[in-house]
Enzyme design. Structure first.
Site, PDB file in Angstrom:
ATOM      1  N   ARG A  18       0.816  -1.224   0.000  1.00  0.00           N
ATOM      2  CA  ARG A  18       0.000   0.000   0.000  1.00  0.00           C
ATOM      3  C   ARG A  18       0.850   1.275   0.000  1.00  0.00           C
ATOM      4  O   ARG A  18       0.387   2.336   0.405  1.00  0.00           O
ATOM      5  CB  ARG A  18      -0.983   0.016   1.177  1.00  0.00           C
ATOM      6  CG  ARG A  18      -2.029  -1.082   1.102  1.00  0.00           C
ATOM      7  CD  ARG A  18      -3.206  -0.776   2.017  1.00  0.00           C
ATOM      8  NE  ARG A  18      -4.209  -1.826   1.914  1.00  0.00           N
ATOM      9  CZ  ARG A  18      -4.325  -2.832   2.768  1.00  0.00           C
ATOM     10  NH1 ARG A  18      -3.483  -2.933   3.784  1.00  0.00           N
ATOM     11  NH2 ARG A  18      -5.259  -3.736   2.617  1.00  0.00           N
ATOM     12  N   LYS A  32       3.380  11.128 -11.388  1.00  0.00           N
ATOM     13  CA  LYS A  32       2.505  10.350 -12.253  1.00  0.00           C
ATOM     14  C   LYS A  32       3.166   9.002 -12.522  1.00  0.00           C
ATOM     15  O   LYS A  32       4.285   8.949 -13.033  1.00  0.00           O
ATOM     16  CB  LYS A  32       2.266  11.064 -13.582  1.00  0.00           C
ATOM     17  CG  LYS A  32       1.210  12.129 -13.554  1.00  0.00           C
ATOM     18  CD  LYS A  32       0.982  12.601 -14.977  1.00  0.00           C
ATOM     19  CE  LYS A  32      -0.145  13.583 -15.076  1.00  0.00           C
ATOM     20  NZ  LYS A  32      -0.376  14.004 -16.481  1.00  0.00           N
ATOM     21  N   GLU A  76      10.201  17.413 -25.288  1.00  0.00           N
ATOM     22  CA  GLU A  76       9.553  17.810 -24.039  1.00  0.00           C
ATOM     23  C   GLU A  76      10.087  19.155 -23.540  1.00  0.00           C
ATOM     24  O   GLU A  76       9.361  19.920 -22.909  1.00  0.00           O
ATOM     25  CB  GLU A  76       9.750  16.738 -22.961  1.00  0.00           C
ATOM     26  CG  GLU A  76       9.037  15.415 -23.253  1.00  0.00           C
ATOM     27  CD  GLU A  76       7.539  15.468 -22.975  1.00  0.00           C
ATOM     28  OE1 GLU A  76       7.040  16.516 -22.515  1.00  0.00           O
ATOM     29  OE2 GLU A  76       6.868  14.443 -23.225  1.00  0.00           O
ATOM     30  N   LYS A 106       8.059  22.746 -14.061  1.00  0.00           N
ATOM     31  CA  LYS A 106       7.188  21.637 -13.682  1.00  0.00           C
ATOM     32  C   LYS A 106       6.986  21.595 -12.180  1.00  0.00           C
ATOM     33  O   LYS A 106       5.875  21.321 -11.698  1.00  0.00           O
ATOM     34  CB  LYS A 106       7.751  20.309 -14.182  1.00  0.00           C
ATOM     35  CG  LYS A 106       6.799  19.158 -13.856  1.00  0.00           C
ATOM     36  CD  LYS A 106       6.925  17.978 -14.758  1.00  0.00           C
ATOM     37  CE  LYS A 106       5.793  16.983 -14.513  1.00  0.00           C
ATOM     38  NZ  LYS A 106       5.934  15.769 -15.331  1.00  0.00           N
ATOM     39  N   GLU A 146      -3.693  17.254 -11.191  1.00  0.00           N
ATOM     40  CA  GLU A 146      -4.070  17.604 -12.558  1.00  0.00           C
ATOM     41  C   GLU A 146      -5.558  17.927 -12.692  1.00  0.00           C
ATOM     42  O   GLU A 146      -6.273  17.425 -13.563  1.00  0.00           O
ATOM     43  CB  GLU A 146      -3.707  16.454 -13.511  1.00  0.00           C
ATOM     44  CG  GLU A 146      -3.624  16.886 -14.971  1.00  0.00           C
ATOM     45  CD  GLU A 146      -3.150  15.776 -15.882  1.00  0.00           C
ATOM     46  OE1 GLU A 146      -2.036  15.908 -16.395  1.00  0.00           O
ATOM     47  OE2 GLU A 146      -3.876  14.794 -16.068  1.00  0.00           O
ATOM     48  N   ARG A 193      -2.085  21.911 -14.313  1.00  0.00           N
ATOM     49  CA  ARG A 193      -1.146  20.851 -14.671  1.00  0.00           C
ATOM     50  C   ARG A 193      -1.496  20.189 -15.997  1.00  0.00           C
ATOM     51  O   ARG A 193      -0.631  19.642 -16.680  1.00  0.00           O
ATOM     52  CB  ARG A 193      -1.078  19.793 -13.557  1.00  0.00           C
ATOM     53  CG  ARG A 193      -0.018  18.738 -13.822  1.00  0.00           C
ATOM     54  CD  ARG A 193       0.249  17.844 -12.625  1.00  0.00           C
ATOM     55  NE  ARG A 193       1.243  16.841 -12.962  1.00  0.00           N
ATOM     56  CZ  ARG A 193       1.756  15.963 -12.105  1.00  0.00           C
ATOM     57  NH1 ARG A 193       1.363  15.975 -10.849  1.00  0.00           N
ATOM     58  NH2 ARG A 193       2.648  15.081 -12.502  1.00  0.00           N
ATOM     59  N   ASN A 249       0.201  18.574 -20.845  1.00  0.00           N
ATOM     60  CA  ASN A 249      -0.174  17.586 -21.855  1.00  0.00           C
ATOM     61  C   ASN A 249      -0.230  18.181 -23.257  1.00  0.00           C
ATOM     62  O   ASN A 249      -0.755  17.543 -24.179  1.00  0.00           O
ATOM     63  CB  ASN A 249      -1.527  16.964 -21.509  1.00  0.00           C
ATOM     64  CG  ASN A 249      -1.449  16.058 -20.306  1.00  0.00           C
ATOM     65  OD1 ASN A 249      -0.598  15.181 -20.236  1.00  0.00           O
ATOM     66  ND2 ASN A 249      -2.324  16.279 -19.338  1.00  0.00           N
ATOM     67  N   HIS A 304       0.104  15.983 -26.246  1.00  0.00           N
ATOM     68  CA  HIS A 304       0.050  14.600 -25.814  1.00  0.00           C
ATOM     69  C   HIS A 304      -1.241  13.879 -26.199  1.00  0.00           C
ATOM     70  O   HIS A 304      -1.230  12.656 -26.378  1.00  0.00           O
ATOM     71  CB  HIS A 304       0.254  14.510 -24.298  1.00  0.00           C
ATOM     72  CG  HIS A 304       1.677  14.693 -23.879  1.00  0.00           C
ATOM     73  ND1 HIS A 304       2.388  15.844 -24.142  1.00  0.00           N
ATOM     74  CD2 HIS A 304       2.538  13.859 -23.233  1.00  0.00           C
ATOM     75  CE1 HIS A 304       3.626  15.707 -23.662  1.00  0.00           C
ATOM     76  NE2 HIS A 304       3.729  14.527 -23.110  1.00  0.00           N
ATOM     77  N   HIS A 355      -0.300  10.723 -27.990  1.00  0.00           N
ATOM     78  CA  HIS A 355      -0.567   9.403 -27.428  1.00  0.00           C
ATOM     79  C   HIS A 355      -1.367   8.545 -28.408  1.00  0.00           C
ATOM     80  O   HIS A 355      -1.145   7.327 -28.502  1.00  0.00           O
ATOM     81  CB  HIS A 355      -1.332   9.513 -26.116  1.00  0.00           C
ATOM     82  CG  HIS A 355      -0.472   9.887 -24.948  1.00  0.00           C
ATOM     83  ND1 HIS A 355      -0.990  10.231 -23.717  1.00  0.00           N
ATOM     84  CD2 HIS A 355       0.876   9.941 -24.809  1.00  0.00           C
ATOM     85  CE1 HIS A 355       0.000  10.493 -22.887  1.00  0.00           C
ATOM     86  NE2 HIS A 355       1.141  10.337 -23.526  1.00  0.00           N
ATOM     87  N   HIS A 386       8.217   8.044 -27.799  1.00  0.00           N
ATOM     88  CA  HIS A 386       7.222   8.910 -27.172  1.00  0.00           C
ATOM     89  C   HIS A 386       7.453  10.377 -27.525  1.00  0.00           C
ATOM     90  O   HIS A 386       6.524  11.092 -27.924  1.00  0.00           O
ATOM     91  CB  HIS A 386       7.249   8.727 -25.655  1.00  0.00           C
ATOM     92  CG  HIS A 386       6.384   9.699 -24.920  1.00  0.00           C
ATOM     93  ND1 HIS A 386       5.006   9.688 -24.999  1.00  0.00           N
ATOM     94  CD2 HIS A 386       6.697  10.744 -24.106  1.00  0.00           C
ATOM     95  CE1 HIS A 386       4.510  10.670 -24.270  1.00  0.00           C
ATOM     96  NE2 HIS A 386       5.510  11.324 -23.706  1.00  0.00           N
TER      97      HIS A 386
END
Length: 377
Positions: free
Chosen positions: A130, A152, A194, A235, A245, A249, A253, A256, A260, A274
Site C-alpha cells: 500500500r 505520475k 519535451e 514543472k 491535474e 497541470r 499535456n 500529448h 498518445h 514517445h
C-alpha cells in the site's frame, strides 16, 4: 571507512508539496552520490533497484557501488527495455520480486532508467504494501525534464497509454546529466521535444532561446543543464499548485492527446518514440489552433520549423506503415484521461507561450482536421 565522494554541487530544485517536499538534484556525476543521498534520506533502509536491460549495462554497476560504499543493502530487478514493460505482466513480476526481497514500507525503491522504468517502478512503489517511497534516477533527457517529476506513475492498457496508474510522488530525484552523453541522438532529440513543450506551453522567451541554443543543448554544452533546470523549475511550480491535474497541470499535456493516439496507433513500438509522437502532437495542436484562428499560421509554421530543424517528425509520415485512419485516431483520443462525458479536451494555444485547456471539443471537428493532415504528402 571509504572516503566521501567528491563532485560538483548540483543545481537543486524544490518541489513544494504540503508535508511532502522533495528535491531534484541536477548535475554531472550525481549518480556517484546516490548512496549518500539514500542513506541521508532513509537511514538503515534497504533498496530495490528497478532498471531495464539497456540501462543496467551502462549504469547499474555504478549505482550498486555508490549504494554499497554508503552501506546500503540493494537488490536489483531488471526488466526488458521498451514500452512493452509497462504491462500487467511485468508489473506483477516486479511487485513479486520487491516483496520477495522483503522490501518493507520503511525501505526504498530506486527507479534507475528512463520514462518507462520510472512509470513502472513508481507504480509498483505506489501499490506494494500500500505504498513504499521511491527515488527517481532518470537516465534519459525526457525523464529528467518531465516524467521523473510530479508523481505520475502508470502502465499501459490495450486501450491506450498510461491508463492504469496512480499519483505517487518520489522522495527524491537525482538527475545525473553525465549519463545523457551516452544517449543515441534519436533518443536525445525525443527528449528535447519535451523541453520545447515547456516553451510552447508557457514561456515564449524559452522557446526563442531554444531556437538559437539547441545545437549547444544537443552537444552537451552549458546550455544543456540550463535547459534541464528551467524545465524542472517550471514543472515543480505547476505540480506544487496542481498535484492531481485538476487544472493548470493539464497544460503539461500539450501535444500529448494527439501524440498518445499516434503512439498507440504505431503499436507502442520502437518505430516511434514517445517524444517523437509528442513532436507530431504539438505540431498538430498548433495547426489545429491556427485552423480555429486562435493564432497565426506563421506561429504554427515556426513551431513546425524548429522541431524539424532538430530532426524531429512533424507530420503523419512518421506512421507511414499501417497508417491509421482519422476515425482510428479519434477513437484512441477518446480514451484520453481528460475526456469528459464523451467530449475531447485539448491543450491549444493562442500563441507561442500561451497555451490553454479547451474543453468539449467536438470529435467530428477533430476528425475532419485529421483527415486533412493524413491526406498531406
Amino acid at each position: 571507512m571509504a572516503a566521501p565522494v567528491r563532485m560538483s554541487e548540483p543545481t537543486v530544485v524544490e518541489v513544494a508539496l504540503p508535508g511532502r517536499n522533495y528535491s531534484i538534484l541536477i548535475g554531472r556525476d550525481q549518480l556517484l552520490s546516490l548512496g549518500q543521498r539514500v542513506s541521508t534520506l532513509r537511514r538503515g533502509a534497504k533498496v530495490a533497484i528497478i532498471t531495464d536491460e539497456t540501462v543496467a549495462r551502462h549504469y547499474l554497476g555504478a549505482a550498486q557501488t555508490a549504494l554499497a560504499v554508503a552501506g546500503v543493502d540493494a537488490t536489483c530487478i531488471t526488466v526488458p527495455a521498451g514500452e512493452g514493460s509497462k504491462s500487467f505482466t511485468v508489473l506483477e513480476e516486479v511487485c513479486d520480486k520487491v516483496i520477495a526481497a522483503r522490501i518493507e514500507r520503511g525501505d526504498l525503491i530506486v527507479a534507475l532508467g528512463g520514462g518507462v522504468v520510472g512509470d513502472l517502478a513508481g507504480f509498483a512503489a505506489a501499490i506494494v504494501r500500500r505504498g513504499v517511497d521511491y527515488v527517481q534516477v532518470p537516465t534519459t533527457l525526457l525523464a529528467q525534464v518531465d516524467s521523473s517529476i510530479g508523481g505520475k506513475t502508470a502502465i499501459d492498457s490495450r486501450h491506450g497509454k498510461n491508463l492504469i496508474g496512480a499519483f505517487h510522488q518520489p522522495a527524491l530525484v537525482v538527475a545525473d546529466t553525465a549519463v545523457l552523453d551516452s544517449l543515441p541522438r534519436r533518443e536525445f532529440c525525443a527528449g528535447y521535444a519535451e523541453i520545447v513543450k515547456y516553451g510552447l506551453m508557457a514561456d515564449a522567451g524559452l522557446f526563442s532561446w531554444l531556437e538559437s541554443s539547441w545545437p549547444d543543448i544537443l552537444s552537451g554544452g552549458a546550455a544543456r543543464e540550463r535547459a534541464i533546470a528551467a524545465c524542472c523549475r517550471m514543472k515543480a511550480a505547476i505540480v506544487a499548485q496542481d498535484e492531481r491535474e485538476t487544472g493548470q497541470r493539464a497544460l503539461l499535456n500539450l501535444g500529448h492527446t494527439f501524440g498518445h493516439a499516434i503512439e498507440a496507433a504505431a503499436g507502442f513500438s520502437g518505430a516511434l518514440l514517445h517524444g517523437e509522437a509528442v513532436s507530431v502532437g504539438m505540431t498538430l495542436a498548433f495547426a489545429f489552433s491556427a485552423k480555429r484562428n486562435l493564432l497565426s499560421t506563421a506561429d504554427a509554421e515556426r513551431v513546425k520549423r524548429h522541431l524539424a530543424a532538430v530532426g524531429l517528425p512533424t507530420d503523419m509520415g512518421c506512421v507511414q506503415e499501417n497508417r491509421p485512419s482519422a476515425d482510428r485516431l479519434v477513437s484512441l483520443m477518446m480514451q484520453d484521461k481528460k475526456v469528459r462525458r464523451g467530449k475531447l479536451t485539448l491543450i491549444l494555444a493562442r500563441g507561442i507561450g500561451h497555451s490553454f485547456m479547451e474543453t468539449e471539443v467536438d470529435a467530428g471537428e477533430v476528425r475532419e482536421f485529421l483527415k486533412e493532415k493524413l491526406s498531406e504528402p
